[in-house]
Design a protein around this motif. Structure first.
Motif, mmCIF file in Angstrom:
data_model
loop_
_atom_site.group_PDB
_atom_site.id
_atom_site.type_symbol
_atom_site.label_atom_id
_atom_site.label_comp_id
_atom_site.label_asym_id
_atom_site.label_seq_id
_atom_site.Cartn_x
_atom_site.Cartn_y
_atom_site.Cartn_z
ATOM 1 N N UNK A 128 1.114 -1.302 0.041
ATOM 2 C CA UNK A 128 0.062 -0.068 0.089
ATOM 3 C C UNK A 128 0.911 1.281 0.042
ATOM 4 N N UNK A 129 2.017 1.240 0.667
ATOM 5 C CA UNK A 129 2.810 2.450 0.678
ATOM 6 C C UNK A 129 3.644 2.672 -0.579
ATOM 7 N N UNK A 130 3.956 1.618 -0.984
ATOM 8 C CA UNK A 130 4.528 1.760 -2.425
ATOM 9 C C UNK A 130 3.520 2.281 -3.398
ATOM 10 N N UNK A 131 2.236 1.701 -3.457
ATOM 11 C CA UNK A 131 1.270 2.389 -4.503
ATOM 12 C C UNK A 131 1.023 3.799 -4.131
ATOM 13 N N UNK A 132 0.993 4.126 -2.880
ATOM 14 C CA UNK A 132 0.856 5.673 -2.825
ATOM 15 C C UNK A 132 1.660 6.584 -3.439
#
Length: 846
Positions: free
Chosen positions: A133-137
């Motif tokens: 999720x953090x990488x997608x943000x």
């Protein structure tokens, strides 16, 4: 949603920006039960109505070890038409494939429809999902994707990689939630219970819950509007309080084990809790405890370092299994004891844990109990001592506990104190008694009637026993057993110290309702002086009762009543049942002497209700005698029957209350037509008083009872003799009794004048008659001739005349020549005793 309009508006603004410009990242941060989940629900529901696609997920602590669980929830939320066949089982794909599929799908949707990714309790999300999720943000900055991450405050949230890995180049909107204010609480309760109840309940319930919405909603669900007599404004039924406790524990479980254990330790230690002590109790670093306390404060549970309300504290305490709770409490108590904390803080913890036989615990209970000698905490003293006694201390400690328990029970339950005293004073246990215990145990034995055992125990007391303790027992001996010689049993007499206001008198005294000191005269002035300003204590109590008895003996009922009332006020303030019982019994006897039998009856009942009948010991006869007499004087003798027939404790009639009971029972027997039984009671009463050299008429008018019984038994001559003796003893000082005596004496005289002397004495035809010689002497004596003149007329010696007259007096039941002359006027000439006598109507019989 009370006080959540502003956070909701900020989320709505972020959604509006997402729709028109670019995606946003919003963090919703707040403690457990601050309403994060409800805020997300209301917001996402509104956004869906405006056409947004909502992809919800929730982190769960139990699933943190399962990889990509949060990501799977998000994938499962996607519409079916957007999910490729290859992504139908995302958990079976590798990490990069799942991330790619989710990223491509969400970006594709966002070109046509705004997307909201909502993750609640993100602090419990698995690491793999968080990393994805953090990488997608990082790449969603220009897409119409709103990411809302709800996280609770506290240690677990602070350790999250979330706070370290959020994209640094993207702006993050942070919304912090807290507990409701007083205004928000009023708003919530107004919607739940109505405007009147909401306004009225809000202050108290906000103070009780700290504005915690979960707790407030629980109370509102089970609460009812308070009545006008409810000062606190809180009315919740039992089910509501049970639900409240469950809500408290749910919040703590959600907050994590560190916060839960800290709350439990705080509930256990109470006001003495400090972060350092809590850390020692929990075995955790102080810094961790401080963070947990901060979380509890933000949850509304803690205020100023302490649990906010008794309801929260009790809910936390009862939410722990009893066995674990007891171990927790004992461990806390031992830590406090080793740190030198006040034992009054430690004892409640030991009591809550059910006690301990360890030496430190018994010592703490014993030391605390010694501080509560009287007053409102006396019951707490007994509880602590019972606990120490029950848990089974060993050796000398056990004897000290039992002696202390005996001393405490003496003032509240003398019957049980007597039982313990009898056990402790057994010959095989005397050697292990704590120093100075003998006087206390002897006092209990005296009250229970074991006067000889008490004397033996005191004789075995060590020489270093405090003289004041000996002197107090001497007074108790005098108070309860005026006929007992204490000189050999109570040790050398030494003057009492007046530091505590105790009178210093000594000598054989009597209990109230019985008789005064064993002297020929009473000294009411000294009694009044001793009672003036005296402070009621354990040591002064028998002195006080003795002084009241002296006032009654002298007929000073007004002074006695005033003193007794003042002392009863002191007893009520001290809350010592035994003191109140004894003084109330004294006051009942005073009311009886003031010719107020109804008040005497009321007070006697109060005295008997103050402690059990068994607790009265040998003194039970005192209030019973007052009650019997009061009922008889009110014409309700039948109600006194069970009291008069009551079996009294052994050795009652060795004690000072015994004669009073015999006199009262005698009056009862007269009232129910049993003069023979009454005579036996009165005669036994007089025998006891004469044995004890106490025969003052006001406190024991037993001769009046004897005279009345003799009159009822057709023995008027005996009645006259008895009543005249009583009248002589009264000496004009007691008009109340003297009036009764004169009335009975007149009745007896009237009977004598109508009936021949020997028959009036109740003799049968076979009774001895006067001889010729005796009749001749009587005839001349009744005509007024002297003994010498009679001797000359009959040609006998003066000594012979005197012998004849002595025998005549004895046979006729008279006391002298004056009565003989009076009787001669009423003699019937037809009586066979006097037929044929020249002076009395006939010749005498052979």
């Amino acid at each position: 949603m009370s006080e959540r309009a502003a956070p909701l508006a900020r989320l709505t603004d972020a959604f509006a920006l997402t729709r028109t410009q670019a995606g946003q990242i919003v963090q919703v941060i707040g403690p457990v039960a601050s309403g994060k989940t409800e805020l997300l629900r209301v917001f996402t529901t509104g956004a869906q109505e405006e056409g947004a696609l909502v992809l919800p997920a929730t982190g769960r602590a139990a699933e943190r070890v399962q990889p990509q669980r949060v990501l799977k929830q998000l994938l499962d939320s996607l519409p079916g038409e957007f999910i490729a066949d290859s992504a139908s089982e995302p958990m079976e794909q590798d990490r990069s494939t799942a991330s790619r599929i989710f990223n491509e799908t969400v970006l594709e949707i966002s070109r046509h429809t705004p997307v909201i990714i909502s993750v609640d309790d993100v602090q419990h999300a698995d690491t793999a999902s968080l990393d994805i999720l953090m990488s997608l943000l990082q790449g969603w900055e220009g897409a119409r994707i709103l990411t809302v991450l709800a996280c609770r405050t506290g240690e677990a949230a602070e350790d999250l990689a979330l706070y370290r890995t959020l994209p640094s180049h993207r702006e993050v909107t942070r919304i912090r939630l807290s507990m409701l204010s007083a205004c928000g609480t009023r708003s919530l309760l107004t919607r739940a219970l109505g405007p009147v109840a909401g306004v009225r309940l809000a202050p108290a319930w906000h103070a009780m819950t700290g504005g915690n919405p979960v707790l407030l909603n629980t109370l509102a669900q089970y609460g009812t509007p308070p009545g006008g007599d409810d000062a606190a404004g809180v009315r919740v039924d039992a089910q509501g309080y049970e639900a409240f406790g469950h809500a408290v524990m749910r919040c703590l479980w959600r907050a994590g084990t560190v916060v839960l254990h800290t709350a439990q330790a705080l509930a256990t230690l109470g006001e003495v809790a400090t972060p350092v002590l809590l850390a020692r109790l929990l075995g955790t670093p102080p810094q961790t405890v401080r963070r947990a306390l901060a979380e509890l404060t933000s949850m509304g549970f803690v205020d100023g370092g302490l649990l906010r309300s008794p309801g929260i504290r009790e809910s936390i305490r009862t939410g722990v299994p009893s066995t674990a709770r007891c171990r927790f409490q004992l461990r806390a108590a031992r830590l406090l004891y080793n740190d030198g904390a006040d034992v009054e803080t430690i004892a409640p913890l030991i009591e809550a844990a059910g006690g301990s036989s360890e030496d430190w615990a018994v010592r703490a209970l014993l030391e605390t109990a010694q501080r509560y000698t009287q007053g409102p905490r006396s019951e707490q003293r007994i509880r602590y001592l019972r606990l120490a006694h029950r848990t089974g201390a060993d050796g000398p400690q056990a004897e000290r506990v039992t002696v202390a328990l005996t001393e405490a029970l003496w003032q509240t339950d003398p019957a049980l104190a007597f039982r313990y005293a009898a056990q402790l004073s057994a010959p095989d246990r005397r050697g292990s008694l704590p120093s100075g215990a003998e006087p206390l145990l002897a006092k209990c034995l005296l009250w229970g009637g074991e006067v000889d055992e008490a004397a033996a125990l005191l004789s075995s007391a060590p020489p270093d026993t405090a003289p004041d303790a000996f002197n107090q027992v001497r007074v108790w001996f005098s108070y309860l057993y005026p006929g007992f010689d204490t000189s050999a049993a109570v040790g050398p007499y030494r003057p009492q110290s007046r530091a505590d206001g105790e009178p210093a008198g000594r000598g054989p005294h009597a209990m109230t309702a019985s008789f005064p000191p064993g002297t020929a005269h009473c000294h009411p002035g000294g009694a009044v002086e001793r009672l003036r300003g005296v402070r009621l204590t354990e040591g002064s109590l028998p002195h006080v009762a003795i002084a009241l008895a002296e006032l009654l003996a002298a007929g000073h009922t007004r002074e006695a009543a005033w003193s007794a009332d003042r002392l009863l006020e002191q007893a009520a303030g001290n809350r010592v049942p035994l003191w109140t019982a004894i003084l109330t019994a004294c006051r009942a006897e005073i009311a009886l002497r003031q010719e107020d039998p109804a008040e005497a009856e009321r007070l006697a009942h109060l005295a008997l209700d103050e402690i059990s009948e068994a607790g009265w010991g040998v003194a039970l006869a005192g209030p019973l005698s007052t009650l019997i007499t009061a009922l008889v004087e009110q014409g309700r003798a039948e109600e006194a029957a069970p009291l008069a027939d009551k079996v009294l404790p052994p050795h009652t009639f060795r004690g000072s209350a015994g004669p009073g009971f015999l006199a009262a029972r005698g009056r009862y027997n007269l009232a129910v037509g049993e003069p023979r039984r009454a005579l036996l009671d009165f005669e036994r009463c007089g025998e006891l008083l004469r044995t004890w050299s106490v025969d003052l008429p006001l406190l024991s008018d037993w001769r009046v009872g004897v005279g009345e019984a003799q009159l009822r038994l057709d023995r008027p001559h005996d009645a006259r003799r008895t009543l005249k003796a009583q009248l002589r003893q009264s000496d004009g000082r007691y008009p109340q009794i003297e009036g009764q005596i004169r009335h009975l004496l007149a009745e007896a005289t009237a009977v004598v004048r109508r009936v021949p002397p020997q028959r009036a004495a109740g003799e049968q035809e076979s009774a001895p008659r006067l001889s010729k010689a005796e009749l001749r002497v009587v005839a001349l004596a009744s005509s007024g001739r002297s003994n010498r003149e009679i001797a000359g007329d009959l040609f006998i010696t003066v000594s012979t005349v005197e012998q004849h007259l002595t025998r005549v007096y004895r046979k006729l039941g008279i006391s002298g020549r004056a009565e003989l002359i009076e009787y001669a006027r009423t003699w019937n000439s037809e009586d066979p005793f006097w037929q044929g006598h020249p002076h009395l109507g006939g010749a005498p019989q052979d």
